[in-house]
Design a protein around this motif. Structure first.
Motif, PDB file in Angstrom:
ATOM      1  N   GLU A 262       0.763  -1.212   0.095  1.00 32.30           N
ATOM      2  CA  GLU A 262       0.114   0.184   0.020  1.00 32.30           C
ATOM      3  C   GLU A 262       0.697   1.204  -0.176  1.00 32.30           C
TER       4      GLU A 262
ATOM      5  N   VAL B 169       2.544   1.688  -3.494  1.00 33.35           N
ATOM      6  CA  VAL B 169       1.663   2.252  -4.431  1.00 33.35           C
ATOM      7  C   VAL B 169       1.101   3.580  -4.438  1.00 33.35           C
ATOM      8  N   ARG B 170       0.983   4.013  -2.926  1.00 33.49           N
ATOM      9  CA  ARG B 170       0.639   5.358  -2.673  1.00 33.49           C
ATOM     10  C   ARG B 170       1.517   6.321  -3.168  1.00 33.49           C
TER      11      ARG B 170
ATOM     12  N   GLY C  33       3.878   6.044  -5.358  1.00 42.42           N
ATOM     13  CA  GLY C  33       4.266   5.902  -6.938  1.00 42.42           C
ATOM     14  C   GLY C  33       3.173   6.884  -7.601  1.00 42.42           C
ATOM     15  N   ILE C  34       2.160   6.882  -6.846  1.00 39.89           N
ATOM     16  CA  ILE C  34       1.176   7.755  -7.458  1.00 39.89           C
ATOM     17  C   ILE C  34       1.462   9.276  -7.039  1.00 39.89           C
TER      18      ILE C  34
ATOM     19  N   LYS D 181       2.373   7.107 -11.496  1.00 38.20           N
ATOM     20  CA  LYS D 181       2.475   5.717 -11.745  1.00 38.20           C
ATOM     21  C   LYS D 181       1.811   4.705 -10.873  1.00 38.20           C
ATOM     22  N   LEU D 182       1.337   3.783 -11.597  1.00 37.85           N
ATOM     23  CA  LEU D 182       0.949   2.571 -10.524  1.00 37.85           C
ATOM     24  C   LEU D 182       2.090   1.675 -10.529  1.00 37.85           C
ATOM     25  N   LEU D 183       2.561   1.232  -9.498  1.00 39.84           N
ATOM     26  CA  LEU D 183       3.803   0.602  -9.225  1.00 39.84           C
ATOM     27  C   LEU D 183       3.062  -0.743  -8.644  1.00 39.84           C
ATOM     28  N   GLU D 184       3.842  -1.728  -9.110  1.00 42.75           N
ATOM     29  CA  GLU D 184       3.717  -3.308  -8.710  1.00 42.75           C
ATOM     30  C   GLU D 184       4.886  -3.654  -7.895  1.00 42.75           C
TER      31      GLU D 184
ATOM     32  N   ILE E 142       6.682  -0.327 -13.086  1.00 42.31           N
ATOM     33  CA  ILE E 142       5.665   0.622 -13.345  1.00 42.31           C
ATOM     34  C   ILE E 142       4.755  -0.320 -14.230  1.00 42.31           C
TER      35      ILE E 142
ATOM     36  N   ASN F  50      -0.034   4.183 -15.784  1.00 42.97           N
ATOM     37  CA  ASN F  50      -0.155   5.463 -15.505  1.00 42.97           C
ATOM     38  C   ASN F  50      -1.439   6.333 -14.553  1.00 42.97           C
ATOM     39  N   THR F  51      -1.152   6.889 -13.676  1.00 43.72           N
ATOM     40  CA  THR F  51      -2.638   7.415 -12.848  1.00 43.72           C
ATOM     41  C   THR F  51      -2.670   8.856 -13.327  1.00 43.72           C
TER      42      THR F  51
END
Length: 149
Positions: free
Chosen positions: A56, A59-60, A62-63, A68-71, A103, A106-107
């Protein structure tokens, strides 16, 4: 766990756990770094908030930092660093948890306007990173990649 920086006597440090993604463009030997407007470089990621999990948090961040949406991928290493933040006026003991990340999409625009995604050659990235524990973690990640390659 390895610790960077020096603990000063009689200083109360604020413990700050964080999660950071090491994002590699493998075929190009590039590492994703965040450059701030003051010219400093950091790995994507940051301090955990509340009861966030590592996933979490990354991911936060990265945005916020990249749009960007990260994994999150394989865990790499954990390290600490003592330092004084002039921005916050606080002494921190930062505990960094480092993962391979990628990556996934995109967000939109980054929420933090003073953060800019830069792709930096791996050796140069190690030199430019502001925090020693982040440089060390990138070196560990590169060694893991070489050993698995």
């Amino acid at each position: 766990m390895i610790t960077f920086g020096k603990m000063e006597p009689e200083i109360n440090y604020t413990w700050r756990p964080g999660v950071y993604g090491i994002i590699l463009k493998e075929n190009e030997n590039l590492v994703a770094l965040i450059e701030t407007d003051d010219g400093r470089y950091f790995l994507p990621g940051g301090g955990m908030e509340g009861s966030e999990s590592h996933v979490e948090c990354l991911v936060r961040e990265g945005i916020e930092e990249m749009g960007k949406l990260l994994e999150i991928g394989e865990w790499i290493v954990k390290a600490q660093r003592y330092f004084y933040s002039e921005k916050d006026g606080t002494y921190y003991l930062v505990e960094g948890h480092f993962y391979f990340a990628r990556i996934a999409g995109n967000t939109g625009e980054p929420l933090e306007a003073d953060h800019n995604l830069k792709w930096i050659e791996a050796g140069e990235a190690v030199k430019r990173l502001f925090h020693e524990h982040q440089s060390w973690a990138v070196q560990k990640a590169l060694t893991m990649m070489e050993n698995n390659g």
